[in-house]
Design a protein around this motif. Structure first.
Motif, PDB file in Angstrom:
ATOM      1  N   ALA A 145      13.886   3.580  -9.630  1.00  0.00           N
ATOM      2  CA  ALA A 145      12.758   3.511  -8.703  1.00  0.00           C
ATOM      3  C   ALA A 145      11.434   3.376  -9.450  1.00  0.00           C
ATOM      4  O   ALA A 145      10.516   2.682  -8.992  1.00  0.00           O
ATOM      5  CB  ALA A 145      12.735   4.750  -7.807  1.00  0.00           C
ATOM      6  N   GLN A 146      11.327   4.039 -10.606  1.00  0.00           N
ATOM      7  CA  GLN A 146      10.096   3.925 -11.383  1.00  0.00           C
ATOM      8  C   GLN A 146       9.922   2.517 -11.935  1.00  0.00           C
ATOM      9  O   GLN A 146       8.802   1.988 -11.974  1.00  0.00           O
ATOM     10  CB  GLN A 146      10.111   4.954 -12.518  1.00  0.00           C
ATOM     11  N   TRP A 147      11.020   1.898 -12.372  1.00  0.00           N
ATOM     12  CA  TRP A 147      10.944   0.508 -12.833  1.00  0.00           C
ATOM     13  C   TRP A 147      10.479  -0.405 -11.696  1.00  0.00           C
ATOM     14  O   TRP A 147       9.661  -1.314 -11.906  1.00  0.00           O
ATOM     15  CB  TRP A 147      12.305   0.050 -13.346  1.00  0.00           C
ATOM     16  N   ILE A 148      11.008  -0.166 -10.491  1.00  0.00           N
ATOM     17  CA  ILE A 148      10.596  -0.975  -9.337  1.00  0.00           C
ATOM     18  C   ILE A 148       9.101  -0.794  -9.073  1.00  0.00           C
ATOM     19  O   ILE A 148       8.370  -1.770  -8.829  1.00  0.00           O
ATOM     20  CB  ILE A 148      11.421  -0.585  -8.098  1.00  0.00           C
ATOM     21  N   ALA A 149       8.630   0.467  -9.135  1.00  0.00           N
ATOM     22  CA  ALA A 149       7.217   0.739  -8.881  1.00  0.00           C
ATOM     23  C   ALA A 149       6.330   0.062  -9.923  1.00  0.00           C
ATOM     24  O   ALA A 149       5.295  -0.536  -9.594  1.00  0.00           O
ATOM     25  CB  ALA A 149       6.971   2.249  -8.879  1.00  0.00           C
ATOM     26  N   VAL A 150       6.719   0.140 -11.188  1.00  0.00           N
ATOM     27  CA  VAL A 150       5.936  -0.498 -12.261  1.00  0.00           C
ATOM     28  C   VAL A 150       5.920  -2.012 -12.078  1.00  0.00           C
ATOM     29  O   VAL A 150       4.885  -2.675 -12.251  1.00  0.00           O
ATOM     30  CB  VAL A 150       6.504  -0.114 -13.640  1.00  0.00           C
ATOM     31  N   GLY A 151       7.086  -2.588 -11.714  1.00  0.00           N
ATOM     32  CA  GLY A 151       7.147  -4.035 -11.485  1.00  0.00           C
ATOM     33  C   GLY A 151       6.251  -4.471 -10.344  1.00  0.00           C
ATOM     34  O   GLY A 151       5.547  -5.491 -10.440  1.00  0.00           O
ATOM     35  N   LEU A 152       6.245  -3.690  -9.261  1.00  0.00           N
ATOM     36  CA  LEU A 152       5.359  -3.997  -8.134  1.00  0.00           C
ATOM     37  C   LEU A 152       3.893  -3.869  -8.545  1.00  0.00           C
ATOM     38  O   LEU A 152       3.039  -4.664  -8.125  1.00  0.00           O
ATOM     39  CB  LEU A 152       5.658  -3.064  -6.963  1.00  0.00           C
ATOM     40  N   VAL A 186       0.341  -2.769  -4.132  1.00  0.00           N
ATOM     41  CA  VAL A 186       0.069  -1.518  -4.852  1.00  0.00           C
ATOM     42  C   VAL A 186       0.529  -0.326  -4.031  1.00  0.00           C
ATOM     43  O   VAL A 186       1.181   0.597  -4.537  1.00  0.00           O
ATOM     44  CB  VAL A 186      -1.436  -1.389  -5.180  1.00  0.00           C
ATOM     45  N   TRP A 187       0.180  -0.313  -2.740  1.00  0.00           N
ATOM     46  CA  TRP A 187       0.573   0.813  -1.888  1.00  0.00           C
ATOM     47  C   TRP A 187       2.093   0.899  -1.759  1.00  0.00           C
ATOM     48  O   TRP A 187       2.645   2.002  -1.704  1.00  0.00           O
ATOM     49  CB  TRP A 187      -0.089   0.680  -0.516  1.00  0.00           C
ATOM     50  N   SER A 188       2.764  -0.231  -1.730  1.00  0.00           N
ATOM     51  CA  SER A 188       4.233  -0.216  -1.699  1.00  0.00           C
ATOM     52  C   SER A 188       4.784   0.404  -2.977  1.00  0.00           C
ATOM     53  O   SER A 188       5.726   1.209  -2.939  1.00  0.00           O
ATOM     54  CB  SER A 188       4.767  -1.644  -1.537  1.00  0.00           C
ATOM     55  N   ALA A 189       4.186   0.025  -4.113  1.00  0.00           N
ATOM     56  CA  ALA A 189       4.611   0.591  -5.396  1.00  0.00           C
ATOM     57  C   ALA A 189       4.429   2.102  -5.406  1.00  0.00           C
ATOM     58  O   ALA A 189       5.294   2.855  -5.878  1.00  0.00           O
ATOM     59  CB  ALA A 189       3.825  -0.050  -6.538  1.00  0.00           C
ATOM     60  N   LEU A 190       3.303   2.570  -4.870  1.00  0.00           N
ATOM     61  CA  LEU A 190       3.032   3.998  -4.869  1.00  0.00           C
ATOM     62  C   LEU A 190       3.950   4.744  -3.911  1.00  0.00           C
ATOM     63  O   LEU A 190       4.318   5.893  -4.175  1.00  0.00           O
ATOM     64  CB  LEU A 190       1.565   4.245  -4.497  1.00  0.00           C
ATOM     65  N   CYS A 191       4.336   4.116  -2.808  1.00  0.00           N
ATOM     66  CA  CYS A 191       5.303   4.736  -1.911  1.00  0.00           C
ATOM     67  C   CYS A 191       6.641   4.937  -2.612  1.00  0.00           C
ATOM     68  O   CYS A 191       7.266   6.003  -2.508  1.00  0.00           O
ATOM     69  CB  CYS A 191       5.493   3.879  -0.652  1.00  0.00           C
ATOM     70  N   ALA A 243       2.655  -4.400 -11.543  1.00  0.00           N
ATOM     71  CA  ALA A 243       2.317  -5.588 -12.341  1.00  0.00           C
ATOM     72  C   ALA A 243       2.110  -6.802 -11.445  1.00  0.00           C
ATOM     73  O   ALA A 243       1.197  -7.609 -11.660  1.00  0.00           O
ATOM     74  CB  ALA A 243       3.433  -5.856 -13.357  1.00  0.00           C
ATOM     75  N   LEU A 244       2.963  -6.941 -10.424  1.00  0.00           N
ATOM     76  CA  LEU A 244       2.810  -8.047  -9.478  1.00  0.00           C
ATOM     77  C   LEU A 244       1.469  -7.948  -8.749  1.00  0.00           C
ATOM     78  O   LEU A 244       0.789  -8.958  -8.525  1.00  0.00           O
ATOM     79  CB  LEU A 244       3.959  -8.028  -8.473  1.00  0.00           C
ATOM     80  N   ALA A 245       1.070  -6.721  -8.388  1.00  0.00           N
ATOM     81  CA  ALA A 245      -0.204  -6.530  -7.696  1.00  0.00           C
ATOM     82  C   ALA A 245      -1.375  -6.971  -8.564  1.00  0.00           C
ATOM     83  O   ALA A 245      -2.336  -7.578  -8.075  1.00  0.00           O
ATOM     84  CB  ALA A 245      -0.372  -5.065  -7.306  1.00  0.00           C
ATOM     85  N   VAL A 246      -1.308  -6.675  -9.869  1.00  0.00           N
ATOM     86  CA  VAL A 246      -2.374  -7.098 -10.778  1.00  0.00           C
ATOM     87  C   VAL A 246      -2.464  -8.618 -10.827  1.00  0.00           C
ATOM     88  O   VAL A 246      -3.555  -9.203 -10.843  1.00  0.00           O
ATOM     89  CB  VAL A 246      -2.151  -6.510 -12.188  1.00  0.00           C
ATOM     90  N   VAL A 247      -1.304  -9.284 -10.838  1.00  0.00           N
ATOM     91  CA  VAL A 247      -1.295 -10.753 -10.833  1.00  0.00           C
ATOM     92  C   VAL A 247      -1.935 -11.288  -9.554  1.00  0.00           C
ATOM     93  O   VAL A 247      -2.766 -12.204  -9.589  1.00  0.00           O
ATOM     94  CB  VAL A 247       0.154 -11.282 -10.966  1.00  0.00           C
ATOM     95  N   VAL A 248      -1.560 -10.694  -8.411  1.00  0.00           N
ATOM     96  CA  VAL A 248      -2.132 -11.128  -7.132  1.00  0.00           C
ATOM     97  C   VAL A 248      -3.635 -10.884  -7.113  1.00  0.00           C
ATOM     98  O   VAL A 248      -4.413 -11.731  -6.647  1.00  0.00           O
ATOM     99  CB  VAL A 248      -1.439 -10.399  -5.958  1.00  0.00           C
ATOM    100  N   MET A 249      -4.067  -9.732  -7.623  1.00  0.00           N
ATOM    101  CA  MET A 249      -5.497  -9.428  -7.656  1.00  0.00           C
ATOM    102  C   MET A 249      -6.247 -10.378  -8.587  1.00  0.00           C
ATOM    103  O   MET A 249      -7.406 -10.726  -8.338  1.00  0.00           O
ATOM    104  CB  MET A 249      -5.721  -7.982  -8.101  1.00  0.00           C
ATOM    105  N   THR A 250      -5.602 -10.800  -9.664  1.00  0.00           N
ATOM    106  CA  THR A 250      -6.223 -11.764 -10.568  1.00  0.00           C
ATOM    107  C   THR A 250      -6.510 -13.070  -9.830  1.00  0.00           C
ATOM    108  O   THR A 250      -7.580 -13.670  -9.977  1.00  0.00           O
ATOM    109  CB  THR A 250      -5.313 -12.031 -11.782  1.00  0.00           C
TER     110      THR A 250
END
Length: 311
Positions: free
Chosen positions: A127-134, A275-280, A136-143
């Protein structure tokens, strides 16, 4: 009030104050972020001296810390990292990029997990790997949303995560550690303030009495939530602290969006949603892990009690 409830109230108070700080620093818009940061460092030491006096801690412990490189150097590194974090926050809210500050503290827990893996050989659960991956994806989207990397968010998140990692090597309680950190900052910050005032570009006395009071008050705005946080951490599990910490970035997000009127195009909403999905996922995993550990301890205690009864 039960001790655990008292701890939750203290922790919630700390994160509420951190969130409200996004409204405080724009009142000092007459000063440059570097000057605000210097005053924040100077007056934070005064605040910590007041808190130490109230707590009756004294100063007898300080010479031994200063004379020991093994104890002093991690605190000096922590002081440098938190200074960088403070500057990033002040700068972001002063240029109406409060949402970047919010994003920083949303992704900070994910960065802390990564640092734990890299530097402390901590193993990540699925689950932590999934959260970290999400994350990283959020940072790409924000970029894509910002048209460039959200460097202020990354700066604040990485500096605060590194600050937390360095604090693992500090063998002082939170109040004394923060006092030494502000003591390290004090002389360079005071020198910069005097340089600005002598050169005529400082705003300490040239704007208004209210501005002067706000500059001084910045030290207490900085130190009080840290003090409340330290008291809360002694009373409630870190799992609870981990959940409470989302109060601050949520408030900062709402301030940036609703109060300061920053734009939220669909691409940014998508980034924050990820990001919020990752934090959930992250929060669910933390709670599940804490419950598993608690159940294992209860089972072990029951086994020991059963064995003692049979004996």
């Amino acid at each position: 009030m039960p001790e655990s409830n008292h701890g939750v109230a203290l922790g919630a108070g700390a994160f509420l104050l951190w969130g409200l700080a996004a409204l405080y620093w724009p009142f000092l818009s007459a000063a440059e972020p570097s000057e605000i940061l210097a005053h924040r460092m100077v007056w934070s030491l005064l605040a910590m001296c007041v808190f130490l006096l109230i707590a009756g801690r004294g100063w007898a412990w300080l010479p031994a810390v200063v004379r020991s490189p093994r104890r002093f150097l991690p605190i000096a590194a922590a002081a440098a990292l938190i200074s960088l974090n403070w500057w990033g926050f002040i700068y972001s809210v002063s240029i109406s990029q409060t949402l970047q500050a919010s994003l920083a503290y949303f992704i900070n827990p994910l960065m802390s997990v990564c640092l734990g893996m890299v530097f402390f050989s901590e193993r990540l659960r699925t689950a932590q790997w999934i959260a970290v991956g999400l994350g990283a994806l959020a940072v790409v989207v924000m970029t894509v949303a910002y048209g460039s990397a959200p460097w202020l968010s990354l700066l604040m998140a990485s500096s605060f995560a590194a600050y937390g990692a360095v604090k693992k090597y500090v063998d002082l309680d939170g109040m004394r550690s923060l006092t030494v950190e502000t003591l390290i900052m004090f002389l360079p910050a005071l020198g910069f303030v005097l340089y600005l005032e002598i050169g005529g570009s400082g705003t300490m006395f040239s704007v208004s009495p209210g501005h002067t009071a706000l500059l001084i008050g910045g030290g207490f705005v900085t130190a009080l939530p840290l003090l409340l946080f330290g008291m809360a951490a002694q009373r409630v599990p870190l799992t609870i602290i981990g959940i409470l910490q989302y109060i601050a970035p949520t408030m900062i997000f709402l301030i940036g969006w609703l109060v300061q009127g920053e734009e939220m195009p669909p691409s940014r909403w998508i980034g924050f949603a990820i990001v919020w999905s990752a934090l959930c996922v992250f929060a669910f995993d933390q709670i599940r892990s804490a419950r598993s550990r608690s159940a294992a301890r209860r089972s072990e205690q029951a086994t020991q009690q059963h064995g003692a009864t049979e004996a």
